[in-house]
Motif scaffolding. Structure first.
Motif, short mmCIF file in Angstrom:
data_model
loop_
_atom_site.label_atom_id
_atom_site.label_comp_id
_atom_site.label_asym_id
_atom_site.label_seq_id
_atom_site.Cartn_x
_atom_site.Cartn_y
_atom_site.Cartn_z
N TRP A 174 0.85 -1.19 0.00
CA TRP A 174 0.00 0.00 0.00
C TRP A 174 0.89 1.24 0.00
O TRP A 174 1.73 1.42 0.87
CB TRP A 174 -0.92 0.00 1.21
N ARG A 175 0.71 2.09 -1.01
CA ARG A 175 1.50 3.31 -1.13
C ARG A 175 0.55 4.49 -1.30
O ARG A 175 -0.03 4.69 -2.37
CB ARG A 175 2.42 3.23 -2.34
N SER A 176 0.36 5.21 -0.23
CA SER A 176 -0.53 6.38 -0.18
C SER A 176 -1.98 6.00 -0.43
O SER A 176 -2.70 5.70 0.50
CB SER A 176 -0.09 7.46 -1.14
N ARG A 177 -2.40 5.97 -1.70
CA ARG A 177 -3.81 5.67 -2.00
C ARG A 177 -3.98 4.57 -3.03
O ARG A 177 -5.01 4.47 -3.68
CB ARG A 177 -4.49 6.94 -2.51
N ARG A 178 -2.95 3.74 -3.20
CA ARG A 178 -3.06 2.69 -4.21
C ARG A 178 -2.14 1.53 -3.86
O ARG A 178 -1.22 1.66 -3.06
CB ARG A 178 -2.71 3.22 -5.59
N TRP A 179 -2.42 0.38 -4.49
CA TRP A 179 -1.57 -0.80 -4.34
C TRP A 179 -0.48 -0.74 -5.40
O TRP A 179 -0.75 -0.42 -6.55
CB TRP A 179 -2.38 -2.08 -4.51
N ALA A 180 0.75 -1.03 -5.01
CA ALA A 180 1.89 -1.06 -5.94
C ALA A 180 2.57 -2.43 -5.80
O ALA A 180 2.75 -2.94 -4.69
CB ALA A 180 2.88 0.05 -5.61
N TRP A 181 2.92 -3.03 -6.93
CA TRP A 181 3.53 -4.36 -6.92
C TRP A 181 5.01 -4.27 -6.59
O TRP A 181 5.76 -3.50 -7.20
CB TRP A 181 3.34 -5.04 -8.26
N GLN A 182 5.44 -5.06 -5.61
CA GLN A 182 6.85 -5.22 -5.26
C GLN A 182 7.26 -6.58 -5.78
O GLN A 182 6.77 -7.61 -5.30
CB GLN A 182 7.02 -5.16 -3.74
N PRO A 183 8.13 -6.65 -6.81
CA PRO A 183 8.51 -7.95 -7.38
C PRO A 183 9.20 -8.85 -6.36
O PRO A 183 9.80 -8.37 -5.39
CB PRO A 183 9.47 -7.59 -8.50
N GLY A 184 9.13 -10.16 -6.60
CA GLY A 184 9.83 -11.13 -5.76
C GLY A 184 11.33 -10.95 -5.87
O GLY A 184 11.83 -10.29 -6.80
N ARG A 185 12.04 -11.55 -4.93
CA ARG A 185 13.49 -11.35 -4.89
C ARG A 185 14.16 -12.48 -4.12
O ARG A 185 13.52 -13.19 -3.35
CB ARG A 185 13.81 -10.01 -4.23
N TRP A 186 15.44 -12.61 -4.34
CA TRP A 186 16.28 -13.55 -3.60
C TRP A 186 16.89 -12.82 -2.42
O TRP A 186 17.37 -11.70 -2.56
CB TRP A 186 17.38 -14.08 -4.50
N GLU A 187 16.86 -13.43 -1.24
CA GLU A 187 17.43 -12.82 -0.04
C GLU A 187 18.15 -13.86 0.81
O GLU A 187 17.84 -15.05 0.73
CB GLU A 187 16.35 -12.17 0.83
N VAL A 188 19.05 -13.38 1.65
CA VAL A 188 19.72 -14.22 2.64
C VAL A 188 18.82 -14.25 3.87
O VAL A 188 18.28 -13.23 4.28
CB VAL A 188 21.10 -13.63 3.01
N VAL A 189 18.66 -15.43 4.46
CA VAL A 189 17.87 -15.55 5.70
C VAL A 189 18.73 -15.05 6.86
O VAL A 189 19.81 -15.59 7.10
CB VAL A 189 17.46 -17.01 5.97
N PRO A 190 18.25 -14.01 7.57
CA PRO A 190 19.00 -13.60 8.76
C PRO A 190 19.04 -14.76 9.77
O PRO A 190 18.08 -15.51 9.90
CB PRO A 190 18.18 -12.43 9.31
#
Length: 119
Positions: A72-88
């Motif tokens: 949720w960004r202000s007044r609309r939905w914005a897509w955040q693409p998937g990603r590779w991450e290190v598990v803390p």
């Protein structure tokens, strides 16, 4: 066994074998719940359905895949693409979700890592 019965059994068996081969081989993070102390955002309507993403191979073997999510960004939905991450170390991931409260309001939780000892 008759030929007709054998054919009738072959179709479900083949379907089951095909579906079994479609399982996820992506390394996924350990997941868990959102905490009551987390910040929430009251939103007027739920996010759209998730988008289909093509997952590229990881750059390193110690990475896990985090699915894309609507934010949720202000007044609309914005897509955040998937990603590779290190598990803390010792952490778990709480995926984004929206929850309807008893008063009828809809709240959204962003996807976040929860580190051990932090509440």
């Amino acid at each position: 066994m008759s030929a007709a019965l054998r054919r009738a059994l072959d179709v479900p068996l083949v379907s089951l074998l095909v579906l079994a081969g479609c399982g996820s081989s992506l390394p996924l993070p350990p997941t868990g719940p959102h905490l009551p102390s987390e910040p929430t955002v009251v939103v007027p309507f739920p996010p759209p359905p998730a988008r289909v993403e093509i997952v590229s191979p990881p750059d390193r073997p110690d990475l896990v895949w985090i699915d894309g999510e609507w934010q949720w960004r202000s007044r609309r939905w914005a897509w955040q693409p998937g990603r590779w991450e290190v598990v803390p170390k010792g952490a778990y991931f709480a995926p984004a979700t929206s929850v309807r409260r008893a008063d009828g309001s809809l709240v959204w939780f962003a996807g976040v890592w929860h580190l051990p000892g932090k509440k």
